[in-house]
Design a protein around this motif. Structure first.
Motif, PDB file in Angstrom:
ATOM      1  N   ILE A 115      -6.098  -1.630   1.635  1.00  0.00           N
ATOM      2  CA  ILE A 115      -6.551  -2.423   0.476  1.00  0.00           C
ATOM      3  C   ILE A 115      -5.794  -3.460   0.267  1.00  0.00           C
ATOM      4  O   ILE A 115      -6.123  -4.771   0.202  1.00  0.00           O
ATOM      5  CB  ILE A 115      -6.787  -1.564  -0.819  1.00  0.00           C
ATOM      6  CG1 ILE A 115      -7.965  -0.474  -0.544  1.00  0.00           C
ATOM      7  CG2 ILE A 115      -7.022  -2.338  -1.811  1.00  0.00           C
ATOM      8  CD1 ILE A 115      -8.202   0.458  -1.467  1.00  0.00           C
ATOM      9  N   PRO A 157     -14.279   2.926  -9.821  1.00  0.00           N
ATOM     10  CA  PRO A 157     -13.089   3.132 -10.604  1.00  0.00           C
ATOM     11  C   PRO A 157     -13.132   2.122 -11.905  1.00  0.00           C
ATOM     12  O   PRO A 157     -14.081   1.472 -11.854  1.00  0.00           O
ATOM     13  CB  PRO A 157     -12.249   2.649  -9.709  1.00  0.00           C
ATOM     14  CG  PRO A 157     -12.888   1.657  -8.627  1.00  0.00           C
ATOM     15  CD  PRO A 157     -14.262   2.155  -8.746  1.00  0.00           C
ATOM     16  N   SER A 188     -13.498   5.094  -1.988  1.00  0.00           N
ATOM     17  CA  SER A 188     -13.469   6.473  -2.788  1.00  0.00           C
ATOM     18  C   SER A 188     -15.112   7.004  -3.025  1.00  0.00           C
ATOM     19  O   SER A 188     -15.133   8.239  -3.849  1.00  0.00           O
ATOM     20  CB  SER A 188     -12.696   6.303  -4.016  1.00  0.00           C
ATOM     21  OG  SER A 188     -13.479   5.362  -5.005  1.00  0.00           O
ATOM     22  N   ASP A 236       0.786  -1.179   0.231  1.00  0.00           N
ATOM     23  CA  ASP A 236      -0.072  -0.009  -0.027  1.00  0.00           C
ATOM     24  C   ASP A 236       0.915   1.162  -0.057  1.00  0.00           C
ATOM     25  O   ASP A 236       0.637   2.228  -0.624  1.00  0.00           O
ATOM     26  CB  ASP A 236      -1.067  -0.051   1.132  1.00  0.00           C
ATOM     27  CG  ASP A 236      -1.937  -1.040   1.062  1.00  0.00           C
ATOM     28  OD1 ASP A 236      -2.377  -1.557  -0.045  1.00  0.00           O
ATOM     29  OD2 ASP A 236      -2.818  -1.413   2.065  1.00  0.00           O
ATOM     30  N   GLY A 266      -9.771  -5.821  -4.299  1.00  0.00           N
ATOM     31  CA  GLY A 266      -9.204  -4.690  -4.365  1.00  0.00           C
ATOM     32  C   GLY A 266     -10.071  -3.518  -4.952  1.00  0.00           C
ATOM     33  O   GLY A 266     -10.112  -2.679  -4.593  1.00  0.00           O
ATOM     34  N   TRP A 267     -10.452  -3.851  -6.144  1.00  0.00           N
ATOM     35  CA  TRP A 267     -11.526  -3.040  -6.924  1.00  0.00           C
ATOM     36  C   TRP A 267     -12.640  -2.614  -6.309  1.00  0.00           C
ATOM     37  O   TRP A 267     -12.977  -1.358  -5.892  1.00  0.00           O
ATOM     38  CB  TRP A 267     -11.929  -3.620  -8.242  1.00  0.00           C
ATOM     39  CG  TRP A 267     -12.670  -2.516  -9.192  1.00  0.00           C
ATOM     40  CD1 TRP A 267     -12.327  -1.744  -9.867  1.00  0.00           C
ATOM     41  CD2 TRP A 267     -14.032  -2.625  -9.256  1.00  0.00           C
ATOM     42  NE1 TRP A 267     -13.300  -1.085 -10.549  1.00  0.00           N
ATOM     43  CE2 TRP A 267     -14.449  -1.654 -10.032  1.00  0.00           C
ATOM     44  CE3 TRP A 267     -15.037  -3.369  -8.635  1.00  0.00           C
ATOM     45  CZ2 TRP A 267     -15.871  -1.231 -10.443  1.00  0.00           C
ATOM     46  CZ3 TRP A 267     -16.379  -3.070  -8.776  1.00  0.00           C
ATOM     47  CH2 TRP A 267     -16.710  -2.054  -9.750  1.00  0.00           C
ATOM     48  N   ALA A 303      -1.668   3.415  -2.563  1.00  0.00           N
ATOM     49  CA  ALA A 303      -3.187   3.081  -2.434  1.00  0.00           C
ATOM     50  C   ALA A 303      -3.530   3.493  -0.986  1.00  0.00           C
ATOM     51  O   ALA A 303      -2.658   3.514  -0.095  1.00  0.00           O
ATOM     52  CB  ALA A 303      -3.265   1.490  -2.594  1.00  0.00           C
ATOM     53  N   PRO A 304      -5.141   3.507  -1.041  1.00  0.00           N
ATOM     54  CA  PRO A 304      -5.342   3.822   0.379  1.00  0.00           C
ATOM     55  C   PRO A 304      -4.889   2.548   1.297  1.00  0.00           C
ATOM     56  O   PRO A 304      -5.106   1.465   1.077  1.00  0.00           O
ATOM     57  CB  PRO A 304      -7.039   3.657   0.227  1.00  0.00           C
ATOM     58  CG  PRO A 304      -7.124   4.059  -1.155  1.00  0.00           C
ATOM     59  CD  PRO A 304      -5.809   3.461  -1.670  1.00  0.00           C
ATOM     60  N   TYR A 364     -11.445  -0.398  -3.305  1.00  0.00           N
ATOM     61  CA  TYR A 364     -11.309   0.866  -3.669  1.00  0.00           C
ATOM     62  C   TYR A 364     -12.608   1.959  -4.102  1.00  0.00           C
ATOM     63  O   TYR A 364     -12.642   3.023  -3.708  1.00  0.00           O
ATOM     64  CB  TYR A 364     -10.449   0.926  -4.915  1.00  0.00           C
ATOM     65  CG  TYR A 364      -9.796   2.472  -5.088  1.00  0.00           C
ATOM     66  CD1 TYR A 364      -8.716   3.000  -4.652  1.00  0.00           C
ATOM     67  CD2 TYR A 364     -10.418   2.927  -6.352  1.00  0.00           C
ATOM     68  CE1 TYR A 364      -8.235   4.308  -5.006  1.00  0.00           C
ATOM     69  CE2 TYR A 364      -9.736   4.295  -6.594  1.00  0.00           C
ATOM     70  CZ  TYR A 364      -8.698   4.797  -5.937  1.00  0.00           C
ATOM     71  OH  TYR A 364      -8.285   6.223  -6.152  1.00  0.00           O
TER      72      TYR A 364
END
Length: 185
Positions: free
Chosen positions: A94, A148, A144, A85, A136-137, A90-91, A140
């Motif tokens: 995740i 995405p 967010s 991360d 992961g998608w 990345a946040p 995210y």
């Protein structure tokens, strides 16, 4: 009374005693997570492939969780996820959660997976890579609060699946060398 020979007889050397034996065991146990961390740092070099970092760590965590779970412990996986991360901006969380899920599932199914052929394990890993990329998608998207694009997740799954045979070949050689060293000691 016969005298003992001046030179030791040829054959196997005596195993290391005490502290040296413990240090050897610690080094062997630390090899998988340490080499994975080094691979992560090397993969983070500016090559123009941002998905290379998670695509390298995922096969390593899966492989070592199946074939040497004593060395790839949850705290080590947590540290690798945190490093991932941080290296990919990345946040936080995740990569940690994704790798811990992969580790947990691979650890749970390790007895069956370790007995399968390479092709079968690779196909299972492909499913793991797709699931990890999807997780992961999704994480995210939740963090967010927007959807995405799915293509980076697809690229990550394909890159991880493509790297697995090469990385598994290298990790298998390291695993076999560690097993031989453990049998000799």
């Amino acid at each position: 009374m016969a005298r003992p020979p001046l030179r030791p007889s040829p054959g196997r050397p005596e195993p290391a005693q005490g502290l040296l034996r413990r240090l050897d065991g610690i080094a062997r146990a630390a090899l998988p997570p340490v080499t994975t961390a080094i691979l992560l740092v090397l993969a983070a070099a500016p090559l123009g492939l941002p998905a290379l970092v998670p695509a390298v760590v995922l096969p390593a965590v899966f492989f070592w969780s199946v074939f040497r779970p004593v060395s790839m412990t949850p705290p080590a996986v947590f540290a690798l996820g945190l490093l991932q991360d941080l290296l990919t901006y990345a946040p936080i969380g995740i990569g940690i959660l994704t790798l811990l899920v992969v580790h947990g599932l691979a650890f749970r199914w390790r007895r069956g997976l370790a007995a399968w052929s390479f092709l079968a394990v690779w196909l299972v890993f492909c499913a793991f890579a797709a699931g990890a990329a999807g997780l992961g998608w999704l994480l995210y998207a939740v963090l967010s609060l927007q959807l995405p694009p799915p293509m980076p997740a697809l690229h990550l799954a394909l890159l991880s699946a493509g790297l697995y045979p090469t990385l598994a070949f290298l990790m298998t050689r390291a695993h076999q060398a560690m097993q031989r060293a453990e049998l000799d000691s």
